[in-house]
Enzyme design. Structure first.
Site, mmCIF file in Angstrom:
data_model
loop_
_atom_site.group_PDB
_atom_site.id
_atom_site.type_symbol
_atom_site.label_atom_id
_atom_site.label_comp_id
_atom_site.label_asym_id
_atom_site.label_seq_id
_atom_site.Cartn_x
_atom_site.Cartn_y
_atom_site.Cartn_z
ATOM 1 N N GLU A 211 42.953 51.226 55.880
ATOM 2 C CA GLU A 211 42.069 50.804 56.875
ATOM 3 C C GLU A 211 40.827 49.822 56.403
ATOM 4 O OE1 GLU A 211 41.217 50.990 60.421
ATOM 5 O OE2 GLU A 211 39.956 49.529 59.994
ATOM 6 N N GLY A 278 46.274 46.081 65.555
ATOM 7 C CA GLY A 278 45.924 45.696 66.905
ATOM 8 C C GLY A 278 47.090 44.642 67.569
ATOM 9 N N HIS A 451 38.667 81.503 84.255
ATOM 10 C CA HIS A 451 38.658 82.323 83.171
ATOM 11 C C HIS A 451 40.001 82.913 82.663
ATOM 12 C CE1 HIS A 451 37.301 84.326 79.464
ATOM 13 N NE2 HIS A 451 37.889 85.646 79.919
HETATM 14 P P1 NAD Z 1 43.464 49.396 67.089
HETATM 15 O O1 NAD Z 1 42.426 48.341 67.250
HETATM 16 O O2 NAD Z 1 43.177 50.731 67.674
HETATM 17 O O3 NAD Z 1 43.449 49.668 65.407
HETATM 18 C C1 NAD Z 1 43.677 48.682 64.407
HETATM 19 C C2 NAD Z 1 43.079 49.240 63.188
HETATM 20 O O4 NAD Z 1 43.461 48.311 62.265
HETATM 21 C C3 NAD Z 1 41.602 49.200 63.511
HETATM 22 O O5 NAD Z 1 40.876 50.136 62.833
HETATM 23 C C4 NAD Z 1 41.353 47.902 62.351
HETATM 24 O O6 NAD Z 1 40.124 47.870 61.802
HETATM 25 C C5 NAD Z 1 42.368 47.962 61.507
HETATM 26 N N1 NAD Z 1 42.668 46.796 60.865
HETATM 27 C C6 NAD Z 1 42.563 45.468 61.347
HETATM 28 N N2 NAD Z 1 43.140 44.502 60.356
HETATM 29 C C7 NAD Z 1 43.545 45.183 59.207
HETATM 30 C C8 NAD Z 1 43.654 44.926 57.915
HETATM 31 N N3 NAD Z 1 44.380 43.652 57.802
HETATM 32 N N4 NAD Z 1 44.112 45.866 57.063
HETATM 33 C C9 NAD Z 1 43.702 46.864 57.621
HETATM 34 N N5 NAD Z 1 43.224 47.533 58.512
HETATM 35 C C10 NAD Z 1 43.084 46.517 59.599
HETATM 36 O O7 NAD Z 1 45.123 48.763 67.160
HETATM 37 P P2 NAD Z 1 46.480 49.471 67.293
HETATM 38 O O8 NAD Z 1 46.094 50.850 66.718
HETATM 39 O O9 NAD Z 1 47.291 48.366 66.642
HETATM 40 O O10 NAD Z 1 46.602 49.650 68.951
HETATM 41 C C11 NAD Z 1 46.668 48.201 69.647
HETATM 42 C C12 NAD Z 1 46.040 48.635 71.103
HETATM 43 O O11 NAD Z 1 47.146 49.282 71.677
HETATM 44 C C13 NAD Z 1 44.967 49.346 71.023
HETATM 45 O O12 NAD Z 1 43.821 48.541 71.712
HETATM 46 C C14 NAD Z 1 44.901 50.585 72.101
HETATM 47 O O13 NAD Z 1 44.233 50.530 73.079
HETATM 48 C C15 NAD Z 1 46.357 50.613 72.578
HETATM 49 N N6 NAD Z 1 47.219 51.705 72.406
HETATM 50 C C16 NAD Z 1 46.596 52.671 73.216
HETATM 51 C C17 NAD Z 1 47.087 54.084 72.832
HETATM 52 C C18 NAD Z 1 46.660 55.090 73.753
HETATM 53 O O14 NAD Z 1 46.171 54.874 74.599
HETATM 54 N N7 NAD Z 1 46.745 56.539 73.343
HETATM 55 C C19 NAD Z 1 48.053 54.069 71.899
HETATM 56 C C20 NAD Z 1 48.597 53.265 71.290
HETATM 57 C C21 NAD Z 1 48.186 51.911 71.478
#
Ligand code: NAD
Ligand code: FAD
Length: 478
Positions: A211, A278, A451
């Site tokens: 991360e 992302g 409950h």
């Molecule tokens: P995210 O934004 O949740 O997480 C991406 C993470 O990668 C972040 O913590 C960021 O800091 C990190 N990051 C970015 N660039 C990086 C790098 N070069 N090296 C290391 N870390 C890096 O995005 P995601 O997990 O890819 O999910 C994408 C979207 O899909 C999200 O916006 C989410 O809302 C949606 N999603 C939702 C659910 C759910 O509702 N349960 C589940 C999966 C995805």
């Protein structure tokens, strides 16, 4: 097929297909344009959510959870199953069956509601015309009084870790592994990283997550993200913060990852690497330059609160517009737009959109976090209650986590709720309903909760807001 409609929707993900059904229910002559097709050339409905997102990931999360239950937790109940094995092909077949059941269901619903399906790639032109390009390259133009853009999003890629769909994969590839990778690397400890890292970690992978940020789950309430970090560490997820991947080398079906962690250069080898950093809006080739549609500074289609773009009669919903990339947010935007097209000024309450991470325990949230309220200088009161003191949680052996409720100090109205623990998603939904009705902590305090239920944690957290929880000693008093 006609060439003129009341509404044309580009994209049949949860934002687009729900909008289409709602438009048709309101009596509008509606067409949906979808580019995805299956091996037989039939259109594939449901977008990311149904095909490669929410649904297949939850199917695998549930399968892998059942595996860990059998392996780690049955014996305490006196149930002996020996050492369980996992048949990945069977697990994937189950997932695929659920996906096709749901995508087929959307197809039937569109048909039942009289929505015209137009197969091909849609591109908005000036004057609410839509050019549709078929898979064989042939083009046609259809038009409508209103056009709704719902083309969704796609995974972000990063230069140091190009995906090859074999060893280095995005979230879609991570839903397709044919064996449990012994060593699994994940770039990004966000929602996808945690959910898919959990799936494979539960089945036996040694999971290391890189991360880039120095804070874990920074948008969650800090109390929740701290608890989550503790829980995931206990589960064996090795989450490395401040870790920036600088390069990858694929050789002999394995990948060497080079990275800097807290400034120090390091490397590690994995059998598979998931890139989950992302998603970005899919806007390329969805509208022409003279269509009047503009994008904001982050590349999202620019819309107002009602999802209207700057081009008259053109709307945009779901992942291509601002706000969280969540299926339910896009669907409700679709409903709002349909109602607006039909003449009713419905407004979606963006303050009440819940978000959930489907790990075990689940993590769920709605509204403001404590850190946001502090930054905004809002006077608030907060109360939390641990599942360890909830009878039903003890009976189920699910005692990790808590429910936290935040209320405005002056009005007592609930302005935020956060939970990590069993059924967190469903418990937070109770707070969504309360918030939608403008409810207060006192409203919940005076309600009767069944409950023994997990919901009692909501009741007790509401009581704790005023220091009057019954089943724990209160630190503060009214
Ligand atoms: P995210 O934004 O949740 O997480 C991406 C993470 O990668 C972040 O913590 C960021 O800091 C990190 N990051 C970015 N660039 C990086 C790098 N070069 N090296 C290391 N870390 C890096 O995005 P995601 O997990 O890819 O999910 C994408 C979207 O899909 C999200 O916006 C989410 O809302 C949606 N999603 C939702 C659910 C759910 O509702 N349960 C589940 C999966 C995805
Ligand atoms: P999409 O679902 O991306 O659909 C867009 C559709 O438009 C697609 O069918 C595409 O083929 C079509 N299209 C694109 N361009 C064109 C064009 N030019 N012409 C015609 N058709 C076009 N969200 C949750 O709320 N809960 C979850 O549990 C959850 N889990 C997820 C897990 C994963 C692994 C991933 C990747 C995402 C997850 N999400 C989850 C996010 C959720 O999937 C998205 O927020 C949601 O699918 C967005 O809906 P949408 O309709 O805006 O776009």
């Amino acid at each position: 097929m006609s060439d003129s409609y009341d509404v044309i929707i580009i994209g049949s993900g949860p934002a687009g297909y729900v909008c289409a059904i709602k438009c048709a229910q309101l009596g509008l002559n509606t067409a949906v344009v979808e580019v995805s097709s299956d091996a037989k050339g039939a259109p594939v409905f449901g977008g990311t959510c149904l095909n490669v997102g929410c649904i297949p990931s939850k199917a695998l999360l549930d399968s892998s959870h059942k595996f860990t239950e059998a392996r780690d937790h049955f014996s305490v109940h006196g149930i002996g199953v020996g050492s369980p094995s996992i048949d990945i092909a069977a697990m994937m077949k189950r997932k695929d069956k659920i996906v096709s059941q749901l995508t087929g269901g959307v197809s039937s619903l569109l048909q039942h509601n009289g929505v015209t399906v137009v197969q091909g790639r849609g591109r908005l032109l000036a004057g609410r015309k839509v050019e549709v390009t078929d898979s064989d390259g042939s083009q046609s133009v259809i038009s409508a009084d209103n056009v709704v853009l719902a083309s969704g999003s796609e995974p972000v890629t990063i230069p140091p870790a190009p995906t090859d769909d074999q060893v280095i994969v995005d979230s879609t590839g991570a839903l397709l592994f044919d064996a449990v990778p012994e060593r699994l690397g994940v770039i990004g400890a966000g929602v996808i990283g945690l959910e898919l890292g959990s799936v494979w970690g539960r089945l036996g992978s040694n999971v290391v997550m890189f991360e880039a940020l120095d804070t874990f789950l920074p948008t969650m309430d800090t109390q929740v993200s701290k608890e989550a970090a503790k829980v995931f560490k206990k589960q064996g997820l090795d989450i490395r913060l401040n870790a920036l991947v600088t390069g990858t080398r694929v050789e002999n079906n394995a990948v060497t990852v080079t990275y800097t962690e807290k400034g120090e250069e390091k490397s590690a080898e994995f059998d598979r690497l998931i890139v989950a950093v992302g998603r970005r809006p899919r806007t390329r080739d969805v509208f022409s330059g003279d269509s009047g549609v503009t994008v904001d500074e982050r590349g999202f289609v620019f819309v107002n609160d009602a999802c209207a773009t700057e081009a008259p009669g053109v709307w945009a919903v779901g992942d291509i517009v601002r706000g969280p990339m969540l299926a339910h947010k896009g669907s409700e935007e679709g409903v709002m737009v349909a109602e607006r097209i039909h003449g009713k000024a419905v407004q979606l309450n963006y303050d009440c959109v819940p978000s959930i991470i489907y790990t075990h325990p689940e993590i769920a949230a709605v509204g403001k976090t404590e850190q946001e309220l502090k930054a905004e200088g809002v006077d608030y009161k907060a109360g939390s209650f641990p599942f360890a003191a909830i009878g039903r949680a003890l009976a189920s052996g699910e005692t990790e986590g808590f429910v936290k409720i935040i209320a405005d100090a002056k009005t007592d109205r609930i302005i935020g709720a956060h939970a990590i623990g069993p059924s967190a998603a469903d418990l937070v939904q109770q707070l969504v309903i309360t918030m939608e009705f403008g409810g207060s902590a006192e409203d919940l305090q005076l309600m009767v909760f069944g409950h023994p239920t997990m919901s009692e944690a909501v009741h007790e957290a509401a009581l704790a807001v005023d220091g009057i929880a019954i089943h724990m000693p209160n630190r503060k008093r009214r």
